[in-house]
Design a protein around this motif. Sequence first.
Motif, mmCIF file in Angstrom:
data_model
loop_
_atom_site.group_PDB
_atom_site.id
_atom_site.type_symbol
_atom_site.label_atom_id
_atom_site.label_comp_id
_atom_site.label_asym_id
_atom_site.label_seq_id
_atom_site.Cartn_x
_atom_site.Cartn_y
_atom_site.Cartn_z
ATOM 1 N N TRP A 183 -1.755 -4.941 -48.894
ATOM 2 C CA TRP A 183 -1.527 -3.663 -48.217
ATOM 3 C C TRP A 183 -0.961 -2.572 -49.123
ATOM 4 O O TRP A 183 -1.455 -1.440 -49.085
ATOM 5 N N PRO A 184 0.044 -2.837 -49.930
ATOM 6 C CA PRO A 184 0.539 -1.762 -50.806
ATOM 7 C C PRO A 184 -0.532 -1.230 -51.743
ATOM 8 O O PRO A 184 -0.588 -0.035 -52.032
ATOM 9 N N ILE A 185 -1.389 -2.123 -52.235
ATOM 10 C CA ILE A 185 -2.455 -1.690 -53.129
ATOM 11 C C ILE A 185 -3.451 -0.803 -52.380
ATOM 12 O O ILE A 185 -3.843 0.270 -52.854
ATOM 13 N N LEU A 186 -3.845 -1.235 -51.172
ATOM 14 C CA LEU A 186 -4.808 -0.465 -50.394
ATOM 15 C C LEU A 186 -4.239 0.904 -50.016
ATOM 16 O O LEU A 186 -4.958 1.913 -50.032
ATOM 17 N N LEU A 187 -2.957 0.946 -49.683
ATOM 18 C CA LEU A 187 -2.344 2.200 -49.273
ATOM 19 C C LEU A 187 -2.197 3.167 -50.441
ATOM 20 O O LEU A 187 -2.218 4.381 -50.261
ATOM 21 N N GLN A 188 -2.057 2.647 -51.658
ATOM 22 C CA GLN A 188 -1.873 3.513 -52.818
ATOM 23 C C GLN A 188 -3.189 4.010 -53.406
ATOM 24 O O GLN A 188 -3.190 4.960 -54.191
ATOM 25 N N ILE A 189 -4.316 3.392 -53.033
ATOM 26 C CA ILE A 189 -5.611 3.826 -53.574
ATOM 27 C C ILE A 189 -5.905 5.290 -53.233
ATOM 28 O O ILE A 189 -6.285 6.067 -54.120
ATOM 29 N N PRO A 190 -5.747 5.730 -51.967
ATOM 30 C CA PRO A 190 -5.973 7.163 -51.696
ATOM 31 C C PRO A 190 -5.056 8.078 -52.496
ATOM 32 O O PRO A 190 -5.481 9.147 -52.928
ATOM 33 N N VAL A 191 -3.808 7.656 -52.705
ATOM 34 C CA VAL A 191 -2.879 8.462 -53.491
ATOM 35 C C VAL A 191 -3.363 8.551 -54.935
ATOM 36 O O VAL A 191 -3.317 9.619 -55.560
ATOM 37 N N PHE A 192 -3.852 7.426 -55.455
ATOM 38 C CA PHE A 192 -4.366 7.410 -56.825
ATOM 39 C C PHE A 192 -5.563 8.352 -56.959
ATOM 40 O O PHE A 192 -5.633 9.165 -57.888
ATOM 41 N N PHE A 193 -6.498 8.269 -56.037
ATOM 42 C CA PHE A 193 -7.667 9.143 -56.078
ATOM 43 C C PHE A 193 -7.257 10.604 -55.892
ATOM 44 O O PHE A 193 -7.822 11.499 -56.530
ATOM 45 N N ALA A 194 -6.301 10.845 -55.004
ATOM 46 C CA ALA A 194 -5.851 12.220 -54.778
ATOM 47 C C ALA A 194 -5.219 12.792 -56.039
ATOM 48 O O ALA A 194 -5.460 13.948 -56.406
ATOM 49 N N LEU A 195 -4.414 11.980 -56.727
ATOM 50 C CA LEU A 195 -3.804 12.445 -57.965
ATOM 51 C C LEU A 195 -4.873 12.701 -59.016
ATOM 52 O O LEU A 195 -4.814 13.685 -59.760
ATOM 53 N N TYR A 196 -5.858 11.808 -59.087
ATOM 54 C CA TYR A 196 -6.964 12.019 -60.026
ATOM 55 C C TYR A 196 -7.654 13.349 -59.734
ATOM 56 O O TYR A 196 -7.965 14.120 -60.642
ATOM 57 N N LYS A 197 -7.890 13.626 -58.466
ATOM 58 C CA LYS A 197 -8.552 14.870 -58.078
ATOM 59 C C LYS A 197 -7.714 16.081 -58.471
ATOM 60 O O LYS A 197 -8.237 17.077 -58.994
ATOM 61 N N VAL A 198 -6.404 15.992 -58.231
ATOM 62 C CA VAL A 198 -5.516 17.098 -58.589
ATOM 63 C C VAL A 198 -5.572 17.360 -60.086
ATOM 64 O O VAL A 198 -5.699 18.507 -60.536
ATOM 65 N N LEU A 199 -5.481 16.296 -60.870
ATOM 66 C CA LEU A 199 -5.517 16.445 -62.324
ATOM 67 C C LEU A 199 -6.858 16.974 -62.804
ATOM 68 O O LEU A 199 -6.937 17.668 -63.816
ATOM 69 N N PHE A 200 -7.907 16.661 -62.068
ATOM 70 C CA PHE A 200 -9.256 16.994 -62.538
ATOM 71 C C PHE A 200 -9.693 18.394 -62.162
ATOM 72 O O PHE A 200 -10.346 19.077 -62.953
ATOM 73 N N VAL A 201 -9.369 18.847 -60.954
ATOM 74 C CA VAL A 201 -9.972 20.094 -60.473
ATOM 75 C C VAL A 201 -9.041 21.300 -60.479
ATOM 76 O O VAL A 201 -9.521 22.434 -60.483
ATOM 77 N N THR A 202 -7.723 21.099 -60.460
ATOM 78 C CA THR A 202 -6.843 22.255 -60.356
ATOM 79 C C THR A 202 -6.611 22.872 -61.727
ATOM 80 O O THR A 202 -6.309 22.177 -62.694
ATOM 81 N N ILE A 203 -6.728 24.177 -61.787
ATOM 82 C CA ILE A 203 -6.596 24.886 -63.055
ATOM 83 C C ILE A 203 -5.172 24.837 -63.579
ATOM 84 O O ILE A 203 -4.935 25.032 -64.779
ATOM 85 N N ASP A 204 -4.207 24.538 -62.718
ATOM 86 C CA ASP A 204 -2.820 24.441 -63.157
ATOM 87 C C ASP A 204 -2.637 23.332 -64.189
ATOM 88 O O ASP A 204 -1.710 23.378 -64.996
ATOM 89 N N MET A 205 -3.505 22.292 -64.146
ATOM 90 C CA MET A 205 -3.421 21.195 -65.100
ATOM 91 C C MET A 205 -4.156 21.500 -66.404
ATOM 92 O O MET A 205 -3.935 20.841 -67.411
ATOM 93 N N ARG A 206 -5.023 22.510 -66.367
ATOM 94 C CA ARG A 206 -5.807 22.842 -67.566
ATOM 95 C C ARG A 206 -4.887 23.315 -68.689
ATOM 96 O O ARG A 206 -4.110 24.239 -68.530
ATOM 97 N N HIS A 207 -4.993 22.635 -69.837
ATOM 98 C CA HIS A 207 -4.210 22.959 -71.030
ATOM 99 C C HIS A 207 -2.704 22.808 -70.809
ATOM 100 O O HIS A 207 -1.907 23.392 -71.545
ATOM 101 N N ALA A 208 -2.301 22.033 -69.776
ATOM 102 C CA ALA A 208 -0.877 21.770 -69.551
ATOM 103 C C ALA A 208 -0.424 20.679 -70.515
ATOM 104 O O ALA A 208 -0.964 19.567 -70.493
#
Length: 628
Positions: A468-493
């Motif tokens: 259960w902890p692994i399954l519950l953290q998968i969406p958080v992991f993907f969400a963090l990946y998405k944040v790092l990938f698409v938001t310009i705030d992370m670009r060149h940070a």
Amino acid sequence: MSSPSDPKDQNNLIIAVVLSILVLMGWQYFFAAPQIKHEQAKQEFNKQLDAQNTGKATSESPPNVANAPVAEPRSGVPVAGQQAAASAPKSREEILKLTPRVPIATASLEGSIDLKTGRIDDLILKKYRETVDPNSPMVTLLSPAGSFDPYFAEFGWVPQVGSTVKVPDRDTVWKLESGTTLTPETPVTINWDNGQGVIFHRVISIDNDYMFKIVDEVENKTNNEISLLPYARVHRSGHPPSQVYSVLHEGLVGISGDHGLIEDTYAAAIKEGVPRTFENVVGGWLGITDKYWATALIPSQTAPYRAMYSALPARDPSGRDAFQTDYLLGALTVAPGMRKGVEAHLFSGAKQASLIDGYEKGLNILRFDRLIDWGWFYFITRPLFRLMELINGVVHNFGITILVLTVIVKAAFYPIANKQYESMARMKKMQPEMQRIKEQYKDDAQRQQKEIFELYRKEKINPLAGCWPILLQIPVFFALYKVLFVTIDMRHAPFFGWIKDLSVPDPTSLFNLFGLLPYDVPAFLHIGAWPLVMGLTMWVQMQLNPPQPDPIQQQIFQWMPVMFTFLLASFPAGLVIYWAWSNTLSICQQLWINKKNGAEIHLFGNLRRAFAPLLRLFGASGDGGPGK
């Protein structure tokens, strides 16, 4: 329950291994391989930019696309299209010198408006550079027709069927009525007299960021009423090399009222071939988006309009595909001696989340926040990004922000993870008893399973608690990946040391000793320092568990950190740092819970066994005992 060496258990293991490999291959296909292709395409794209800046095209440079739009029969709105090139494409600088222009100068933008066509077709983002090098060129967003990569916004009028009123077109030269430079403090007004008693007026204003306001008016000096239909379009020929990413949407995008979010990638739009049209739309916006930049038309949010998303493939192998989004409002009737008009907005710039949200609220734009591709886990990604913004406002470093966020995520999942580790600790204590039951009932699988489940019930152990902890953290992991990938705030940070951009993979490589050896490493061998740290923490975490009785299972567990090291080497450095730090916190948490529950800690014994060959070289014993 079958023993670890039974055929049934072996089959389950094989299925698990196959599924794991499929997951790894999926990640490699959708994330790692596209990033490699992106880097190759980016190098070629930069070659073309260099050629464009010098006015010398390479053999791969795209030919010119149509300067004139092709008339759309039903509505008269210019559509995406191409025609035979009248001449070879020229650099932006050459094209910009060919027509009279009104300069644009703000804190965020520089560029110009073409008075010949009335188009906004020259925009450079002053706050963003092509690379982390502060001396690299600023990002160019819009370019005029006739250049290597035409990309522009156009506003205009369409006469009703049968009307003889002449409207502005690509050959129209507008007159500058007031203003000399478009700034947040000084709007500009241009006009054009069609020679038939109709004068077209346009007032263009801009804020300090990326929002234009366009007011188009028609002044009727004739003796008859006239009816015209206002339209606007964003046109682009070609597309950026980063369109190979499957995790990211790039291409045509919009919110078309009740029809919701419309997304067509560049490839999908070309494949469809037929424009996607939505009638009687109220509210929303439409445009073309890249990873970090976008150009979007924003019509009146109360007047109905027709929205269209279209593309036309190149007519020859060396040509450029054409893409367009446009809207057409209902007819505007102007009585003799009257002056009437419409108001619209144009966003063209960086997809900064706080800025996008501000425009959505301030201009009441329907779901304008979806201009940023937050993905399937939108309900997690947005709050996660807001939390990161809040943390970064205190620590002022997105790398440290990721570390703090990891601690917060761990704290949020602590009650569940605590139960997981406690259950695992109790199961470790029950291993001798479970082994005794297996030996006692080795010829009676049903009785064996019954006794083991009875033992679970008696000791209050949930064998599935670890999932259960692994399954519950998968969406958080993907969400963090998405944040790092698409938001310009992370670009060149930057982070610390060699990490200058958290949104791209670690630039170092083990196979050239992290830059000490003077040669480039192939992309598939690009294993940076942070992926190695992540792999090491994952390996140490696995050493907390007792050795698997099945040699095949043990080999899989031993090689899994190696596979993940290679897999995550192509991930953004920020995500790898998150995973490495998360593993470290999990190790500390698991050690503490094992000690609290009196469970055997296998870490040091497993480490001694793993390094037994080295220890024997120095005359030490590598046995380590059962728990030492």
